[in-house]
Design a protein around this motif. Structure first.
Motif, PDB file in Angstrom:
ATOM      1  N   LEU A 161     -50.277  38.957 -26.483  1.00  0.00           N
ATOM      2  CA  LEU A 161     -50.932  39.207 -25.194  1.00  0.00           C
ATOM      3  C   LEU A 161     -51.526  40.608 -25.144  1.00  0.00           C
ATOM      4  N   ARG A 236     -50.358  41.455 -18.350  1.00  0.00           N
ATOM      5  CA  ARG A 236     -50.738  40.921 -19.669  1.00  0.00           C
ATOM      6  C   ARG A 236     -51.559  39.633 -19.533  1.00  0.00           C
ATOM      7  N   ARG A 238     -53.825  36.612 -22.330  1.00  0.00           N
ATOM      8  CA  ARG A 238     -54.088  36.184 -23.705  1.00  0.00           C
ATOM      9  C   ARG A 238     -55.298  36.912 -24.306  1.00  0.00           C
ATOM     10  N   ARG A 239     -56.293  37.221 -23.483  1.00  0.00           N
ATOM     11  CA  ARG A 239     -57.482  37.905 -23.985  1.00  0.00           C
ATOM     12  C   ARG A 239     -57.744  39.175 -23.190  1.00  0.00           C
ATOM     13  N   ASP A 276     -55.070  41.964 -27.613  1.00  0.00           N
ATOM     14  CA  ASP A 276     -54.482  40.724 -28.136  1.00  0.00           C
ATOM     15  C   ASP A 276     -54.671  40.637 -29.650  1.00  0.00           C
ATOM     16  N   SER A 308     -46.510  41.650 -26.474  1.00  0.00           N
ATOM     17  CA  SER A 308     -47.697  42.411 -26.836  1.00  0.00           C
ATOM     18  C   SER A 308     -47.346  43.327 -28.001  1.00  0.00           C
ATOM     19  N   GLY A 312     -52.357  44.244 -32.445  1.00  0.00           N
ATOM     20  CA  GLY A 312     -53.517  43.635 -31.792  1.00  0.00           C
ATOM     21  C   GLY A 312     -54.736  44.544 -31.884  1.00  0.00           C
TER      22      GLY A 312
END
Ligand SMILES: [Zn+2]
Length: 386
Positions: A161, A236, A238-239, A276, A308, A312
């Motif tokens: 996330l 948070r 996903r994108r 992410d 997270s 990422g």
């Protein structure tokens, strides 16, 4: 050559196990990992790596390089070695550092072209150094980045996330809560209104969004109107793009609370923002097949719930993977004392060895397999247009 890589890492196993245990028994919090960084870089230096400390202003960060002297790809293995308050290495980062170092040394022994680099990345749990490394361009030379994290089971690299750490500080006016309440401006009420408004917002966000907060300051005495209150949230999604929209709305909740109470609002980020995870599938397939080749029998699809990670941010600038290796107990939960204890077991040691070998073998594939790196890079470029 692949057999030689495996032999080189097997030859080092006792040193790697005791290094992981030593870091595990002497946990250091993020930004204070001086001994852990010294132990990891010490072994890299012994095997001919050139070590540079203090990367991007992080005193305990390092970049270790072994250069073949011939042009070719640059492989990056990522080390972490920060612990958690009170429970020590409850996230198993003692193993992460040693897996990266073992992989780097193993690959360096057969390096006919290109470079192998090991990056020491402090404070993953708090002020992730990888964020600065990705932002400041120091990873520009890297062609493929690999980090392996210990877990209850082995999972292929998946997603994580995007996360922002938001602080809402409200300033009001003290007053006698009983005899002169009309003269007070209640900063705690502003914090509570922020929570109420975000709880209402929660009904109207996508299912991947997570909003969780605590009150770190809420007044000093019940008969004094609190003039200073602070709430900290993690938000948070996903994108990153979707997260940016949610963050605007959460900030509006705090602004509404400030308006309602008359308190002054100061918004800040109390930790770095994480993006992410953008797994490179071609690199992930390469790693998984090497992991199977060194004896991992069951690689699960990526986990369905996740937090997270600062890897990422790395995955947004270079092709990267962040798979998990099972360390022998499927009931383990991250960020627990049980997880810390499990890193010392023979099963964890064997997992460490398998991971280090699969990392080194994957680096070898990227350097030597015709067309593989081109495919990895093509996928990476396409992944940026999402
Ligand atoms: Zn972790």
């Amino acid at each position: 050559m692949k057999t030689q890589i495996i032999q080189e890492i097997d030859y080092l196993q006792d040193i790697l196990f005791s290094l992981s245990d030593s870091i595990g028994h002497n946990p250091e919090l993020g930004m204070q990992e001086f001994q852990s960084a010294a132990k990891l870089t010490g072994l890299l230096r012994e095997h001919g790596f050139t070590v540079e400390m203090n990367i991007c202003g992080y005193e305990t960060a390092f970049k270790a390089v072994y250069d073949s002297g011939k042009t070719g790809p640059t492989i990056a293995f990522f080390a972490e070695y920060d612990a958690l308050p009170e429970i020590g290495h409850g996230c198993g980062h003692n193993m992460i550092g040693v897996m990266a170092v073992g992989a780097g040394i193993g690959l360096s022994k057969v390096l006919a072209a290109g470079r192998v680099t090991v990056w020491g990345t402090p404070a993953e749990e708090t002020m992730g150094a990888k964020v600065a490394m990705a932002r400041d361009g120091v990873l520009a030379e890297v062609d493929a980045a690999i980090l392996v994290h210990p877990h209850n089971k082995t999972y292929a690299s998946g997603v994580s996330l995007a996360m922002d750490a938001l602080q809402f500080e409200f300033k009001g006016q003290t007053s006698h809560a009983a005899s002169a309440p009309e003269k007070g401006i209640n900063a705690l009420d502003a914090v509570i209104q922020t929570f109420n408004a975000t709880n209402a917002l929660r009904q109207h966000v996508a299912s991947d969004v997570r909003i969780h907060g605590i009150i770190t300051k809420g007044g000093v005495a019940a008969n004094v109107v609190p003039d200073h209150a602070i709430a900290q949230f993690y938000v948070r999604a996903r994108r990153r793009k979707a997260l940016d929209e949610v963050v605007k709305k959460v900030k509006n909740c705090a602004q509404a609370a400030a308006l309602a109470t008359g308190a002054e609002l100061i918004i800040s980020n109390y930790q770095l923002s994480y993006d992410d995870m953008n797994t490179n599938q071609k690199l992930s397939e390469t790693f998984n097949s090497n992991l199977r080749a060194v004896g991992e029998t069951n690689i699960n699809p990526p986990p369905e719930t996740f937090g997270s990670i600062d890897m990422g941010n790395v995955s947004g600038v270079v092709p990267a993977i962040h798979p998990y290796i099972g360390i022998g107990d499927e009931t383990l939960v991250g960020h627990t004392a049980e997880m810390a204890a499990a890193t010392f077991t023979p099963a964890a040691h064997q997992a460490l060895l398998r991971a280090a070998k699969a990392m080194a073998l994957s680096g070898y594939d990227v350097i030597t397999k015709a067309g593989l790196l081109a495919e990895i890079k093509k996928e990476f470029c396409q992944s940026l247009i999402r």
